[in-house]
Write an enzyme that holds these catalytic residues in place. Structure first.
Site, PDB file in Angstrom:
ATOM      1  N   PHE A  85      25.057  26.182  17.729  1.00 20.52           N
ATOM      2  CA  PHE A  85      26.096  27.124  17.336  1.00 20.52           C
ATOM      3  C   PHE A  85      27.355  26.899  18.168  1.00 20.52           C
ATOM      4  O   PHE A  85      28.468  26.810  17.632  1.00 20.52           O
ATOM      5  CB  PHE A  85      25.572  28.554  17.527  1.00 20.52           C
ATOM      6  N   CYS A  86      27.187  26.797  19.496  1.00 21.17           N
ATOM      7  CA  CYS A  86      28.344  26.623  20.381  1.00 21.17           C
ATOM      8  C   CYS A  86      28.937  25.220  20.267  1.00 21.17           C
ATOM      9  O   CYS A  86      30.162  25.052  20.360  1.00 21.17           O
ATOM     10  CB  CYS A  86      27.954  26.924  21.824  1.00 21.17           C
ATOM     11  N   VAL A  87      28.104  24.202  20.078  1.00 21.07           N
ATOM     12  CA  VAL A  87      28.637  22.847  19.887  1.00 21.07           C
ATOM     13  C   VAL A  87      29.542  22.830  18.661  1.00 21.07           C
ATOM     14  O   VAL A  87      30.660  22.297  18.690  1.00 21.07           O
ATOM     15  CB  VAL A  87      27.501  21.820  19.732  1.00 21.07           C
ATOM     16  N   HIS A  90      32.904  24.643  19.281  1.00 19.88           N
ATOM     17  CA  HIS A  90      33.879  23.949  20.122  1.00 19.88           C
ATOM     18  C   HIS A  90      34.320  22.618  19.515  1.00 19.88           C
ATOM     19  O   HIS A  90      35.390  22.103  19.854  1.00 19.88           O
ATOM     20  CB  HIS A  90      33.345  23.845  21.548  1.00 19.88           C
TER      21      HIS A  90
END
Length: 339
Positions: A85-87, A90
């Site tokens: 999710f965070c990859v 960003h």
């Protein structure tokens, strides 16, 4: 319509009051998004919400280091922590900075082609240790080091909360896996990403919250006060465990080498001496610390049953205690001046 929220019901933006409403307004202004799933899912615990946002804002969004460089750190930490999710988030934000080739390299899990970017990426993916000594200070001008350290520590906490509480999909049906969607999403955020908000404007959101001494690595920047508040607020989640369970969690984190725990016999082994009735809470805290992507419906259900239906706020705070325990271990591995 499916939502990314797994175990908590967020405070809706149009119904928020007090500290939660203040945080939401600042996120909309400075991040350019009115609804960010991470912060919505933290909203049942306003203290954790405010401190997490303050640390992210004062490290990632403001300061002298290029935004793209700090997005590399955020994405690298997220890759190391297996937080898709965070990859994805960003990667979209790297597109927003105009670094399209770099964004797609990271989307594929590749080392950036530019040597300067590659050094930052290597530092970010190695800050847990993982059997090798992390490079510190980070490979950047000295006056930018605190921003990179703050960003790395912020995302070690954020990754753990995201992996515990949200699904893996940034967008419905996994639309973020489309290169075109990533680029279009970046374009929509480009104006907000290229702004430089003033330092310190998140600190009023921390009024009345507990805090520890600011870390030396922050060199007096506002991110130090935000980190000190997050440490204090997240540690309060230990009150949801008994002393025996807290000790078991902290002992397991203390010997963590930065790698991913084995699939077999873990975390049962570290929690063997915890009373059975206390084990579900300890298990959730330890999973949040070292393997948050393994939190399951059954884990949360078992905790709610033994805790006689504990609240969403309790769940956020319990997971935050586990997450911050790992962050402190990472901070120690970096061998930077602390408190």
């Amino acid at each position: 319509m499916p939502t990314p929220y797994r175990y908590v019901t967020p405070v809706p933006v149009d119904a928020a009051t007090g500290r939660v409403a203040e945080v939401y307004r600042q996120i909309a202004r400075d991040f350019g998004m009115t609804r960010m799933p991470l912060f919505l899912t933290l909203s049942p615990a306003p203290d954790v919400l405010a401190a997490t946002w303050a640390l992210l804002r004062e490290s990632l969004l403001v300061g002298e280091a290029p935004r793209a460089a700090k997005e590399i750190v955020a994405a690298g930490v997220s890759l190391a922590n297996e937080c898709p999710f965070c990859v994805d988030a960003h990667t979209v934000l790297l597109h927003a900075t105009g670094e399209h080739r770099l964004a797609e390299s990271i989307a594929r899990g590749e080392r950036p082609p530019d040597p300067e970017h590659a050094r930052l990426f290597d530092w970010a993916t190695g800050v847990t240790g993982g059997g090798r000594t992390p490079q510190c200070p980070p490979p950047c001008p000295q006056e930018q080091a605190a921003e990179h350290i703050g960003t790395a520590l912020a995302f070690h906490f954020i990754n753990r909360m995201v992996s515990s509480l949200l699904t893996a999909d940034l967008l419905p049906a996994g639309l973020q896996r489309s290169r075109l969607v990533r680029r279009l999403g970046g374009g929509a955020l480009s104006r907000a990403v290229r702004r430089k908000p003033p330092r310190g404007e998140a600190l009023p959101l921390l009024r009345g919250l507990p805090a520890y001494r600011e870390p030396g690595w922050a060199a007096g920047a506002p991110m130090g006060a935000a980190f000190a508040a997050l440490l204090a607020c997240a540690r309060e989640g230990a009150a949801l465990l008994d002393d025996e369970a807290v000790e078991a969690v902290l002992e397991a984190v203390a010997v963590w080498d930065g790698g991913h725990p084995p699939l077999s016999g873990w975390p049962s082994g570290p929690l063997a001496d915890v009373a059975p009735a206390r084990r579900p809470a300890a298990r959730l805290a330890l999973l949040a610390a070292l393997a948050p992507y393994r939190v399951t419906d059954a884990d949360v259900a078992a905790w709610r049953e033994t805790g006689r239906g504990r609240s969403d706020a309790d769940l956020v705070r319990l997971l935050a205690f586990g997450a911050i325990s790992a962050v402190e271990r990472v901070e120690a591995a970096l061998d930077v001046p602390s408190r």
